[in-house]
Design a protein around this motif. Structure first.
Motif: not given
Length: 78
Positions: A1-16, A64-69
């Motif tokens: 829930m910390a990342s909106e991008e992760v949230w959206i991508r995860t829920h798209r996959l989960a819906g399918k 995402e966390k690794a890219q931010d470091q």
């Protein structure tokens, strides 16, 4: 829930996955399967539909966390 991008991508996959899982369970219910096998199908579908998005979300979040470091930074948790 910390990342909106992760949230959206995860829920798209989960819906399918949940839609596909519902179709599989509906089809399994129409087939003349023994109750034990039908129960196994239902449990497997639920485990996949819930487990895959969980793992996918964790992988996306870590990437995402690794890219931010900053470059050259090494985490003490690895």
């Amino acid at each position: 829930m910390a990342s909106e991008e992760v949230w959206i991508r995860t829920h798209r996959l989960a819906g399918k996955l949940m839609t596909a899982g519902g179709v599989v369970m509906f089809a399994a219910a129409l087939l003349p399967l023994p109750s034990g096998l039908l129960g196994t199908v239902v449990i497997a579908v639920i485990a996949i539909a819930a487990g895959v998005p969980f793992v996918y979300s964790l992988i996306l979040w870590r990437r995402e966390k690794a890219q931010d470091q900053p470059s050259g930074y090494r985490s003490t948790t690895e």
